[in-house]
Design an enzyme around this catalytic site. Structure first.
Site, mmCIF file in Angstrom:
data_model
loop_
_atom_site.group_PDB
_atom_site.id
_atom_site.type_symbol
_atom_site.label_atom_id
_atom_site.label_comp_id
_atom_site.label_asym_id
_atom_site.label_seq_id
_atom_site.Cartn_x
_atom_site.Cartn_y
_atom_site.Cartn_z
ATOM 1 N N LYS A 153 46.264 47.506 51.021
ATOM 2 C CA LYS A 153 46.457 46.061 51.057
ATOM 3 C C LYS A 153 45.692 45.482 49.871
ATOM 4 O O LYS A 153 44.465 45.533 49.828
ATOM 5 C CB LYS A 153 45.950 45.455 52.358
ATOM 6 C CG LYS A 153 46.145 43.942 52.440
ATOM 7 C CD LYS A 153 45.610 43.413 53.766
ATOM 8 C CE LYS A 153 45.706 41.894 53.815
ATOM 9 N NZ LYS A 153 44.785 41.247 52.840
ATOM 10 N N GLY A 210 33.742 45.046 52.600
ATOM 11 C CA GLY A 210 33.750 43.592 52.593
ATOM 12 C C GLY A 210 32.712 43.016 53.524
ATOM 13 O O GLY A 210 31.649 43.605 53.740
ATOM 14 N N SER A 211 33.034 41.883 54.116
ATOM 15 C CA SER A 211 32.080 41.148 54.947
ATOM 16 C C SER A 211 31.927 41.776 56.325
ATOM 17 O O SER A 211 32.799 42.516 56.797
ATOM 18 C CB SER A 211 32.542 39.704 55.102
ATOM 19 O OG SER A 211 33.723 39.642 55.891
ATOM 20 N N GLY A 214 34.766 40.463 58.549
ATOM 21 C CA GLY A 214 36.025 41.164 58.325
ATOM 22 C C GLY A 214 36.014 42.574 58.874
ATOM 23 O O GLY A 214 36.971 43.015 59.520
ATOM 24 N N GLY A 215 34.930 43.303 58.630
ATOM 25 C CA GLY A 215 34.826 44.678 59.103
ATOM 26 C C GLY A 215 34.849 44.775 60.609
ATOM 27 O O GLY A 215 35.515 45.661 61.183
ATOM 28 N N GLU A 234 32.533 49.298 55.410
ATOM 29 C CA GLU A 234 31.253 49.066 54.740
ATOM 30 C C GLU A 234 31.056 47.567 54.694
ATOM 31 O O GLU A 234 31.878 46.838 54.137
ATOM 32 C CB GLU A 234 31.267 49.645 53.323
ATOM 33 C CG GLU A 234 29.964 49.416 52.577
ATOM 34 C CD GLU A 234 30.117 49.596 51.089
ATOM 35 O OE1 GLU A 234 29.551 48.781 50.332
ATOM 36 O OE2 GLU A 234 30.822 50.528 50.679
ATOM 37 N N CYS A 271 27.106 45.337 46.845
ATOM 38 C CA CYS A 271 26.664 45.597 48.219
ATOM 39 C C CYS A 271 25.250 46.168 48.261
ATOM 40 O O CYS A 271 24.621 46.182 49.310
ATOM 41 C CB CYS A 271 27.647 46.538 48.911
ATOM 42 S SG CYS A 271 28.029 48.026 47.974
ATOM 43 N N GLU A 362 22.592 38.421 55.191
ATOM 44 C CA GLU A 362 22.897 38.635 53.786
ATOM 45 C C GLU A 362 23.340 37.340 53.120
ATOM 46 O O GLU A 362 24.139 36.577 53.676
ATOM 47 C CB GLU A 362 24.012 39.680 53.639
ATOM 48 C CG GLU A 362 24.398 39.963 52.186
ATOM 49 C CD GLU A 362 25.562 40.929 52.069
ATOM 50 O OE1 GLU A 362 25.682 41.577 51.014
ATOM 51 O OE2 GLU A 362 26.343 41.048 53.038
#
Length: 494
Positions: A153, A210-211, A214-215, A234, A271, A362
Site C-alpha cells: 500500500k 508508522g505511528s 496506526g500500528g 514498528e 524512529c 513520542e
C-alpha cells in the site's frame, strides 16, 4: 501534493489478494537461484531509474538529494543482502534428527524441520523513508526472500515515488520470468483500505512502520479476523539516552555538538531519534546543556516531510512545553516556511517526569527532553517507567559503567538495541542488527525489521516425519544438495 491515484475499493483489494495467493503457489516453488536473481534484478532496475527517482522523491518528501541518494543505496544493498542470504541457504534452519527404529520402549521416528513461507504479505509504506521502508524496502525485500508474494500500500505522501519503484519491480518480474502478481501495488488514504488489506482472506501477514495509533489499529483488524494473522508493526520510540557523570565532566562540549546533530538529523524524522535524555543533577549536566543549546541554536530550520507531520510536531511539542515544571532550554530560529520545524530541547525534574504520563509520549521531530534526576535510583525509576523502545544509549566512561552496574543490568529489558557512546540515529543493515523492541516499539519484540533475520517474520516451521528422502525439500535431503549448514543429530554439519 494531492494524491492523483485512484483509491482501491474493498472489492479490488480482495481481488488483488486472490491474485497474490495464486502467485504464491508458483513463487514458493522457485529455486534459490531464481529468487536471488530476482532480488538482484530489482536492485538493478531501481538504480536504472537514475536521478529522476531521486528528484521525484525529493519533490514529494522535502528530503535533500544527498539523503535520498544514501537511502536508495541502502535499499538496493539490502535487496542484494537478502539475495546473498538465499544463496548461502542456512537461514531456513534445517534440522535433522535421524530415526532410531530399535530404541525401546518406543522407536524414534525420523524428524526433519525447516522454515517455510507464510503466504501473501501486505506492506504499508512508511512516510519518512520513501525507499528503505516503503515499496521495495526491508519488509518487501525480506518477504520476497522468504518466498512470500507482496502487496504494497503506497504511502500517499510519496505516491508517485512509490509508482516509479513499482515499475522497476514489475520490469524485474518480466526479466526473471516470475509470476506476474508476485508483487502488486495499491493506493489508499482511508482507514477502510488498510482494514480491507489486513482482513482479506488471503493475507497471511502484515508489515507496518508508522505511528502507534496506526500500528495498533492494524493489530485490532487482525484480531477481528476469523483466523488472526501476525502483524509486525514498528511504532513509537523515544530512545532514551543516559549521560553519566564522568563523561559529562570530561566531554561536555563534544557531547553537546554530537547530540545537537543527532536530535536534528533529518529534522528528527527518524524512529531512532533521541527524544529523551537522562542524567543525574550536577553542574556538569548544565554545562552540557549549554553546549547542546549552542548546537541547537545553530541548526537551520528545514521543511518536514509533509504538512500533516509538521502540524503534529507543532501540536505535540507545544503540549509538552506547556506542561508544569517543564523548562524550555533552547529553541531554534523562527521558521521561514509553513512546514519548517523549530528544533527544541527542554528540561524537567525526575519527579515531575514520573508524575506526568504525557511527557513519556513520542514527539516525532527535532525535539528532546532532558530529565534531571536527583540520584541513580531515581534515574533507574525514570528509565523503568518508560515503555519499550527500539534503542537505549549510555554515554559514559568505563568508570561510569563500573559505578552504575545496577543501571547497566536493566538495559536489555528496555530496548532491542543498546548503544555505548554513540547516537541511536543510523541503523546498520547487517546480520547482527536488531531493529525492534518491547511493545510499543514493536508489536513482537522477538523479531527485527532490519538485517537478514527480518525474513524470519514471514515464515513458520514445519516438521516432516518419516518422509521419503527423495520427496523431501532439498534443504532436508540426506545428500544436502544445497550444501548448507544444518543441525544433524545435535551437531552442525555441512
Amino acid at each position: 501534493m494531492a494524491n492523483q491515484f485512484k483509491e482501491a475499493s474493498v472489492e479490488e483489494i480482495n481481488q488483488v489478494m486472490q491474485r497474490s495467493h495464486a502467485a504464491f503457489e508458483i513463487f514458493q516453488k522457485k529455486s534459490i537461484q531464481e529468487k536471488s536473481t530476482f532480488l538482484d534484478t530489482i536492485a538493478s532496475e531501481i538504480e536504472a531509474l537514475g536521478d529522476a527517482l531521486l528528484q521525484k522523491a525529493s519533490e514529494e518528501t522535502n528530503l535533500p538529494i544527498p539523503r535520498l541518494t544514501g537511502e536508495r543505496a541502502r535499499t538496493t544493498a539490502q535487496l542484494r543482502m537478502f539475495a546473498t542470504m538465499l544463496r548461502e541457504g542456512s537461514w531456513v534452519e534445517a534440522t535433522i534428527d535421524t530415526a532410531l527404529p530399535e530404541r525401546t520402549p518406543l522407536p524414534k521416528p525420523d524428524l526433519r524441520k525447516m522454515l517455510i513461507p507464510l503466504g501473501p504479505v501486505v506492506v504499508f509504506g512508511a512516510s519518512n523513508f520513501p525507499f528503505a521502508y516503503s515499496t521495495a524496502g526491508g519488509d518487501t525485500a525480506s518477504a520476497l526472500a522468504a518466498g512470500c508474494p507482496v502487496v504494497v500500500k503506497a504511502h500517499p505522501a510519496h505516491a508517485e515515488t512509490s509508482e516509479m519503484v513499482y515499475t522497476a519491480i514489475k520490469k524485474a518480474i518480466t526479466i526473471c520470468n516470475m509470476p506476474e502478481d508476485v508483487f502488486q501495488h495499491v493506493h489508499g488514504t482511508s482507514f477502510e483500505s488498510g482494514k480491507a488489506l489486513v482482513q482479506a482472506e488471503h493475507t497471511a501477514a502484515v508489515g507496518f512502520t508508522g505511528s502507534t495509533v496506526g500500528g495498533k489499529a492494524l493489530v485490532d483488524y487482525s484480531a477481528q479476523r476469523k483466523n488472526p494473522i501476525p502483524v509486525f508493526s514498528e511504532m513509537g520510540s523515544i530512545n532514551p539516552v543516559i549521560f553519566l557523570e564522568d563523561t559529562l565532566q570530561k566531554n561536555a562540549a563534544a557531547l553537546g555538538a554530537q547530540y545537537a546533530g543527532s536530535i536534528t538529523l533529518g529534522m528528527g524524522q527518524f524512529c531512532t531519534n533521541p527524544g529523551l535524555m537522562l542524567a543525574i543533577e550536577s553542574e556538569a549536566l548544565h554545562n552540557f546543556l549549554d553546549h547542546l543549546s549552542t548546537g541547537i541554536e545553530a541548526v537551520q530550520p528545514a521543511k518536514m516531510l509533509h504538512a500533516g507531520i509538521h502540524s503534529a510536531y507543532v501540536k505535540k511539542s507545544g503540549e509538552a512545553l506547556k506542561q508544569q515544571d517543564v523548562t524550555l532550554v533552547k529553541q531554534a530560529a523562527i521558521a521561514a516556511h509553513d512546514i519548517e520545524a523549530r528544533p527544541a530541547v527542554a528540561l524537567v525534574s525526575g519527579e515531575a517526569f514520573l508524575a506526568n504520563p504525557l511527557l513519556h509520549e513520542e514527539v516525532f521531530g527535532p525535539y528532546s527532553l532532558m530529565v534531571s534526576c536527583k540520584d541513580e535510583q531515581e534515574l533507574i525509576t525514570v528509565l523503568k517507567s518508560v515503555s519499550g523502545q527500539l534503542t537505549t544509549t549510555v554515554m559514559g566512561t568505563i568508570q561510569d559503567l563500573t559505578d552504575h552496574q545496577a543501571l547497566v543490568d536493566i538495559l536489555p529489558s528496555i530496548a532491542g538495541r543498546i548503544l555505548f557512546n554513540g547516537v541511536p540515529t543510523g541503523v546498520e543493515v547487517c546480520a547482527s542488527m536488531v531493529h525492534g523492541g518491547p511493545y510499543p516499539a514493536t508489536t513482537d519484540s522477538r523479531f527485527t525489521a532490519v538485517g537478514i533475520n527480518a525474513a524470519k517474520r514471514w515464515v513458520r516451521p514445519v516438521c516432516y516425519q518419516n518422509w521419503p528422502n527423495s520427496l523431501l525439500p532439498l534443504a532436508l535431503q540426506d545428500a544436502n544438495p544445497l550444501n548448507i549448514w544444518r543441525m544433524v543429530d545435535n551437531e552442525w554439519k555441512k
